[in-house]
Design an enzyme around this catalytic site. Sequence first.
Site, PDB file in Angstrom:
ATOM      1  N   SER A 129       0.813  -1.230   0.000  1.00  0.00           N
ATOM      2  CA  SER A 129       0.000   0.000   0.000  1.00  0.00           C
ATOM      3  C   SER A 129       0.840   1.270   0.000  1.00  0.00           C
ATOM      4  O   SER A 129       1.912   1.327   0.613  1.00  0.00           O
ATOM      5  CB  SER A 129      -0.873  -0.013   1.264  1.00  0.00           C
ATOM      6  OG  SER A 129      -1.433   1.243   1.493  1.00  0.00           O
ATOM      7  N   GLU A 131       0.153   3.589   1.778  1.00  0.00           N
ATOM      8  CA  GLU A 131       0.222   4.016   3.180  1.00  0.00           C
ATOM      9  C   GLU A 131       1.614   3.770   3.777  1.00  0.00           C
ATOM     10  O   GLU A 131       1.956   4.345   4.804  1.00  0.00           O
ATOM     11  CB  GLU A 131      -0.833   3.274   4.006  1.00  0.00           C
ATOM     12  CG  GLU A 131      -2.224   3.846   3.893  1.00  0.00           C
ATOM     13  CD  GLU A 131      -2.342   5.247   4.467  1.00  0.00           C
ATOM     14  OE1 GLU A 131      -2.123   5.425   5.667  1.00  0.00           O
ATOM     15  OE2 GLU A 131      -2.653   6.174   3.699  1.00  0.00           O
ATOM     16  N   TYR A 153      -1.796   0.250  10.632  1.00  0.00           N
ATOM     17  CA  TYR A 153      -2.016  -0.386   9.329  1.00  0.00           C
ATOM     18  C   TYR A 153      -0.783  -0.220   8.438  1.00  0.00           C
ATOM     19  O   TYR A 153      -0.291  -1.196   7.848  1.00  0.00           O
ATOM     20  CB  TYR A 153      -3.248   0.230   8.648  1.00  0.00           C
ATOM     21  CG  TYR A 153      -3.424  -0.181   7.203  1.00  0.00           C
ATOM     22  CD1 TYR A 153      -4.044  -1.375   6.868  1.00  0.00           C
ATOM     23  CD2 TYR A 153      -2.945   0.629   6.162  1.00  0.00           C
ATOM     24  CE1 TYR A 153      -4.196  -1.759   5.543  1.00  0.00           C
ATOM     25  CE2 TYR A 153      -3.095   0.260   4.831  1.00  0.00           C
ATOM     26  CZ  TYR A 153      -3.717  -0.931   4.524  1.00  0.00           C
ATOM     27  OH  TYR A 153      -3.859  -1.307   3.210  1.00  0.00           O
TER      28      TYR A 153
END
Length: 332
Positions: A129, A131, A153
């Site tokens: 990701s 992220e 996460y």
Amino acid sequence: MGTSFEGRRALVTGITGQDGSYLAEQLLERGYRVYGLVRRLSTPNTQNIAHLLDRVVLLDGDLHDAASLDTALRASEPEEIYNLAAQSFVGVSFNQPVVTGEVTGLGVVRLLEAMRARADKARFYQAASSEMFGKVKRSPQDETTEFHPRSPYGVAKTYAYWACVNYRESYGLFVSNGILFNHESPRRGREFVTRKISDGVARIKLGLASKLKLGTLTTHRDWGYAPEYVDLMWRILQAPVPSDFVGATGEMHSVEEFVELAFRHVGIEDWRPYVEEDPRFKRPAEVDLLCGDAKKAKLELGWEAKVKVPELVKLMVDNDLALLRGSAPRAA
Ligand code: NDP
Ligand code: GDR
């Protein structure tokens, strides 16, 4: 699409989610035999794949449970494994950091271990990701940009990313990371901001709600269209050698712009009276901006994101209007 993949076997974890459902559709169109890992829930959550249930084989399993992964690999004997399962909501990861680490991080290692034991000739896709870039070191971000995750996460995905690189380097397994930026669709969960906006705006338009409560409006994301991104996942596993690829549109918009476009699409020019900032939806640490550079995917895989935010907003709002009016049986 060609049929040279007729009879190939793919195992998709997270098949009930947004990406898993689109990926299963595309693999079936290409002639694959598709197996999907599903975890036991008190109420089954198969609405995204309801139209595929007679064409896919569902296997019980959970990323918490190594034995179940081993059983699923023995049952499916996959040539390709797509690991899309995760606790995927950044906001919740602050309240459930341990579950997020267990599933989104360690769960990947459990699956890699099962692959090493049972399917070491298979190709493995990991849903990494943007992220992981978090507090970005430079813009736009590509495969060489350093990581600085900003949530449990993001930390778990970064651990999983390196585990994948490590299994590739240590054991010579075909393991690739797709570092995908945000991608959305009518099947997006309603807690994610784009769907929350499209659903909220449709409700306001139809007189079913009067307010849309959101967190931080100033953050920027590189939003694309999920069906195109699952095509990239497949292309990543068709590459001659395993590698890591960014998937992104290269364009960045703020949450506020998304809100404005969605209201404008239903004929509301001044959105401010309808939107309230609510601290409950703010995060202890934010990722202020993300913008990807997918040059490597274009050059090596011939992949490019075509649907951009204005079109995405329209198709998501139109879908939610149709669902609420009862004129669409399910999310497109
Ligand atoms: P979703 O949240 O829609 O789907 C997640 C899937 O994981 C669901 O099928 C869910 O099952 C399953 N799952 C959750 N926990 C477990 C568990 N313990 N064991 C087995 N399965 C589990 O996510 P998306 O489809 O949006 O994303 C797919 C993947 O890509 C995720 O890993 C996500 O983190 C990652 N990603 C997503 C991006 C995006 O913008 N969409 C961008 C970059 C990465 P259930 O239905 O039972 O809840
Ligand atoms: P993100 O997606 O955290 O980028 O993770 P999300 O849609 O949750 O948030 C995007 C941005 O919008 C801001 N925001 C809000 N977010 C939510 N959910 N609800 C709100 O009310 C709200 N108001 C403002 C957020 O703070 C954030 O800045 C998604 C997931 O799909 C991950 O699994 C994936 O890895 C990344 O995208 C890339």
